[in-house]
Design an enzyme around this catalytic site. Structure first.
Site, short mmCIF file in Angstrom:
data_model
loop_
_atom_site.label_atom_id
_atom_site.label_comp_id
_atom_site.label_asym_id
_atom_site.label_seq_id
_atom_site.Cartn_x
_atom_site.Cartn_y
_atom_site.Cartn_z
N GLY A 1 0.82 -1.10 -0.06
CA GLY A 1 -0.01 0.11 0.03
C GLY A 1 0.80 1.00 0.04
O GLY A 1 0.37 2.44 -0.69
N ASP A 2 2.04 1.27 0.61
CA ASP A 2 3.01 2.46 0.79
C ASP A 2 3.78 2.76 -0.66
O ASP A 2 3.58 3.68 -1.11
CB ASP A 2 3.89 2.09 1.88
CG ASP A 2 3.45 2.20 3.24
OD1 ASP A 2 2.47 3.03 3.61
OD2 ASP A 2 3.98 1.12 4.09
N ARG A 3 3.83 1.37 -1.22
CA ARG A 3 4.37 1.56 -2.60
C ARG A 3 3.36 2.10 -3.55
O ARG A 3 3.79 2.71 -4.58
CB ARG A 3 4.93 0.10 -2.95
CG ARG A 3 5.67 0.29 -4.41
CD ARG A 3 7.00 0.77 -3.94
NE ARG A 3 7.92 0.69 -5.12
CZ ARG A 3 7.97 1.82 -5.96
NH1 ARG A 3 6.96 2.82 -5.87
NH2 ARG A 3 8.75 1.80 -7.02
#
Length: 455
Positions: free
Chosen positions: A250-252
């Site tokens: 999700g961060d990526r």
């Protein structure tokens, strides 16, 4: 391009080793820890991802005053950090892994903290960014009224992507895109259901509630759903990759979305690029492989997210059987599809070694290929039975095979295994070369001739 990350940071610790015995005290595995790896988590992980991608990365956050905060600051070395005091302990999340598989996680210092103060330097840092990612991890920073007002002043000047958290503050109205995952979107809205229909319903509610320009609901291996005012919801697919640990995906996604929006892409195109970036991140090993040096390997497919060599490695590490095949696949037809489906049934992943354009020309003449390598690769990758594609420039696939080291090398039934030069290579590490049924009525040559007749 300067991408500023605003949000909560935490310290992630991985304890890794083998587990070959049970404890005498209880029926639980004993992990013999041989590797201890620390990294910045939360907004710190997003900032590090952006830095590794070659962007000028900044971070606005708050820190505690304990020993863990010192370790966390050390893990952010090389990133421009503008910070203030958090007034709370540093949250630490420790994961124990046995043979690469998660066993347990325990958290420290994760009680709900007070809303921290923001310094003047923290607010001023927002003015120099080309895009902002708000990485809310529910630690109170995004509820600070001064920070929210400063973020609101950036709207319309630069893209602002908000990755929300169930324990965090609501996004400010007017942000460029909000990126909940499906579980979060359903929790925020109370919508029930699964899949894209539930995602679309939740996104419609969030668009009205949060008044953002777009809501992008991430759907894991199904990609993402993009919802914007006045348009129908759009699903952008993600390449299929094996992923033992989805941590960090999700961060990526959020970081890639911000970069592509800052580069001028529309939100749907930016979301497609972000889905491919997240899949590529997971295929390469996820967070655990984030800081590993790039391998010296043959040229990879120019379609993001399809990392053939890493898929082969991960399948082998999981005890699976790696199957590979090769060819030009100039005009993909039913014969190809049947042969590839038969090959996939022989193991746990199928990797296609694809002749590059220059390789095809050497083999078949200057009039071929009819379709370029990127189009051929994308069509192959779209087949359910194909897990990855590896493009090679040589006239024969031996070098690519040597890198992949498949357990089974497959050719169509019009070959005799003993006549294939790669058969001896595959047998050198205990692999097998086999053939699958060939359909003589289907061929690229016949299809090309038929197309020529109709112009």
């Amino acid at each position: 391009m300067k991408i500023l990350v605003v949000g909560d940071v935490l310290l992630d610790t991985d304890l890794s080793g083998d587990a070959g015995r049970l404890s005498p005290d209880a029926p639980v595995p004993v992990v013999d820890v041989d590797v201890v790896q620390r990294r910045a988590g939360g907004a710190g992980l997003v900032a590090r991802m952006l830095q590794i991608d070659g962007h000028e990365s900044g971070l606005v956050t708050v820190f505690g005053s304990d020993d863990a905060a010192g370790l966390l600051r050390a893990e952010l070395d090389g990133i421009t950090v503008t910070s203030g005091p958090s007034g709370a302990p540093t949250p630490v999340k420790t994961r124990v892994r046995a043979a690469g598989h998660p066993v347990v996680r325990f958290d420290e210092g994760c009680a709900k903290p007070p809303v921290p103060e923001c310094t003047a330097d923290m607010l001023a840092a927002l003015e120099s960014a080309d895009a902002i990612v708000v990485a809310d991890y529910g630690r109170g920073l995004t509820a600070n009224p001064d920070l929210r007002a400063a973020l609101a002043r950036q709207l319309g000047r630069i893209p602002v992507v908000w990755d929300p958290h169930p324990a965090g503050a609501d996004p400010i109205p007017g942000v460029t895109a909000i990126t909940p995952n499906l579980g979060e979107a359903l929790r925020f809205t109370g919508v029930e259901g699964t899949g894209t229909q539930a995602a679309a319903s939740a996104a419609e509610v969030l668009l009205a509630r949060w008044k953002s320009r777009a809501v992008v609901v991430t759907l894991g291996e199904q990609g993402a759903l993009v919802a914007a005012h006045g348009t129908l919801p759009q699903v952008v697919p993600a390449p299929r990759v094996p992923a033992a640990d989805p941590c960090g995906a999700g961060d990526r996604f959020a970081s890639s979305l911000a970069v592509n929006l800052a580069a001028g892409l529309a939100v749907d195109a930016a979301a497609q690029a972000a889905a491919e970036a997240a899949a590529s991140f997971l295929a390469a090993g996820g967070v655990s492989a984030l800081f590993a040096p790039p391998p010296d390997e043959p040229r990879e497919l120019n379609v993001p997210g399809l990392d053939a060599l890493n898929i082969a490695r991960r399948t082998r590490e999981a005890g699976g059987t790696v199957v590979a095949t090769g060819g030009c696949f100039d005009l993909i037809h039913a014969g190809h599809a049947r042969t590839l489906a038969a090959a996939r049934r022989l193991g746990d992943c199928l990797i296609v070694c694809l002749n590059s354009d220059s390789s095809v020309r050497r083999l078949k003449g200057d009039s071929r290929p009819i379709m370029g390598e990127e189009d051929r690769a994308e069509l192959l990758a779209a087949l359910e039975c194909v897990d990855a594609v590896l493009v090679f420039d040589e006239s024969t696939p031996e070098e690519a095979i040597a890198r992949l080291r498949p357990d089974i090398w497959v050719k169509g039934g019009d070959y005799a295994a003993e006549d294939l030069p790669e058969a001896k290579l595959v047998s050198s590490w205990g692999g097998r070369t086999v053939t699958v049924p060939y359909i003589p009525a289907r061929s690229t040559t016949k299809l090309a001739a038929a197309l020529a007749k109709v112009g």
